[in-house]
Design a protein around this motif. Sequence first.
Motif, PDB file in Angstrom:
ATOM      1  N   ASP A   1       0.361   5.832  -0.382  1.00  0.00           N
ATOM      2  CA  ASP A   1      -0.649   6.880  -0.213  1.00  0.00           C
ATOM      3  C   ASP A   1      -1.528   7.040  -1.443  1.00  0.00           C
ATOM      4  OD1 ASP A   1       0.290   7.385   2.320  1.00  0.00           O
ATOM      5  OD2 ASP A   1       1.557   9.084   1.709  1.00  0.00           O
ATOM      6  N   SER A   2      -0.996   6.638  -2.590  1.00  0.00           N
ATOM      7  CA  SER A   2      -1.721   6.876  -3.842  1.00  0.00           C
ATOM      8  C   SER A   2      -2.458   5.652  -4.360  1.00  0.00           C
ATOM      9  CB  SER A   2      -0.744   7.370  -4.928  1.00  0.00           C
ATOM     10  OG  SER A   2      -0.153   8.592  -4.534  1.00  0.00           O
ATOM     11  N   GLY A   3      -2.232   4.488  -3.749  1.00  0.00           N
ATOM     12  CA  GLY A   3      -2.921   3.311  -4.248  1.00  0.00           C
ATOM     13  C   GLY A   3      -2.317   2.009  -3.755  1.00  0.00           C
ATOM     14  N   THR A   4      -2.610   0.952  -4.485  1.00  0.00           N
ATOM     15  CA  THR A   4      -2.184  -0.402  -4.114  1.00  0.00           C
ATOM     16  C   THR A   4      -1.404  -1.013  -5.264  1.00  0.00           C
ATOM     17  OG1 THR A   4      -4.148  -0.697  -2.729  1.00  0.00           O
ATOM     18  CG2 THR A   4      -2.961  -2.683  -3.388  1.00  0.00           C
TER      19      THR A   4
ATOM     20  N   GLU B   1       0.836  -1.195   0.000  1.00  0.00           N
ATOM     21  CA  GLU B   1       0.000   0.000   0.000  1.00  0.00           C
ATOM     22  C   GLU B   1       0.876   1.253   0.000  1.00  0.00           C
ATOM     23  OE1 GLU B   1      -3.249  -0.075  -0.201  1.00  0.00           O
ATOM     24  OE2 GLU B   1      -3.530  -2.251   0.096  1.00  0.00           O
TER      25      GLU B   1
ATOM     26  N   THR C   1      -5.963   5.137  -5.979  1.00  0.00           N
ATOM     27  CA  THR C   1      -7.126   5.386  -5.132  1.00  0.00           C
ATOM     28  C   THR C   1      -8.306   5.892  -5.940  1.00  0.00           C
ATOM     29  OG1 THR C   1      -6.177   7.564  -4.637  1.00  0.00           O
ATOM     30  CG2 THR C   1      -5.782   5.797  -3.041  1.00  0.00           C
ATOM     31  N   SER C   2      -8.022   6.506  -7.072  1.00  0.00           N
ATOM     32  CA  SER C   2      -9.083   6.902  -8.001  1.00  0.00           C
ATOM     33  C   SER C   2      -8.574   6.695  -9.417  1.00  0.00           C
ATOM     34  CB  SER C   2      -9.477   8.372  -7.788  1.00  0.00           C
ATOM     35  OG  SER C   2      -8.386   9.234  -8.059  1.00  0.00           O
TER      36      SER C   2
END
Length: 240
Positions: free
Chosen positions: A53-56, A51, A74-75
Amino acid sequence: MTDGVDAAVDKMGDVAERRNELAARVRTHAGEIARELAVFEGGDYGQATFETDSGTWTLKYEAGDVQYLRFEPTSGAEVYVVSSKQPPDPEALETAMADYAAFVAAYNEYARSVADILADVPDEFPAVESTAEVVAERDRIGERIREVGNAMASELYRYDGEYGTYATTVSGTRWELKWDGDVAAYLRVGGSDGTYLLSQYGPPSATDVHRLVDDVDAFVEAFNDHVDDLEADLAQVSFD
């Protein structure tokens, strides 16, 4: 006014070439992580998720090589930075690469967190007790059973022919002796899925010998009764 037919067409080959070069470099770099994970996990294949901060980020590997590296922001839509199929869209790759350093940092943090995982694990263990004595006793009893089984086989061979089986019931359980010539091929207790007190493969467990040895006398006695019923000149055997 022009219809555009003669307008110059901008080439995108440079972008595609840059995309391919970058994807190849990522495959090589992520391959180092894949090999480290494979060594740590002790298997040829697997996957790990990290993980940021911006995604996986999900790294799947096999035989120390990357199967795919997927980034799920995340988006927005997920992107396969590395895959066995088509290369990623340049814009999607750009989005993913903006977070690639964070992915590597997440892996490095994980690697550091497990670096001392075995530091307090003892590497000295209690002495292992030997089973030599019980095995020797098992083998001694087994040899005696084989002598008796061979004696039965010899008599059965003399009376009934080259090979066959003799079966009886002892304490409610089927005992079966198969002979081949004048030797016992096997002595099985308990039917087709039973325990082999004698076989061509290996000895029974000491536990099975302990459980069944007291019934060997009854088996021999049943055999001797069988001999008496035959009213033939067959030598009786004994088990002491």
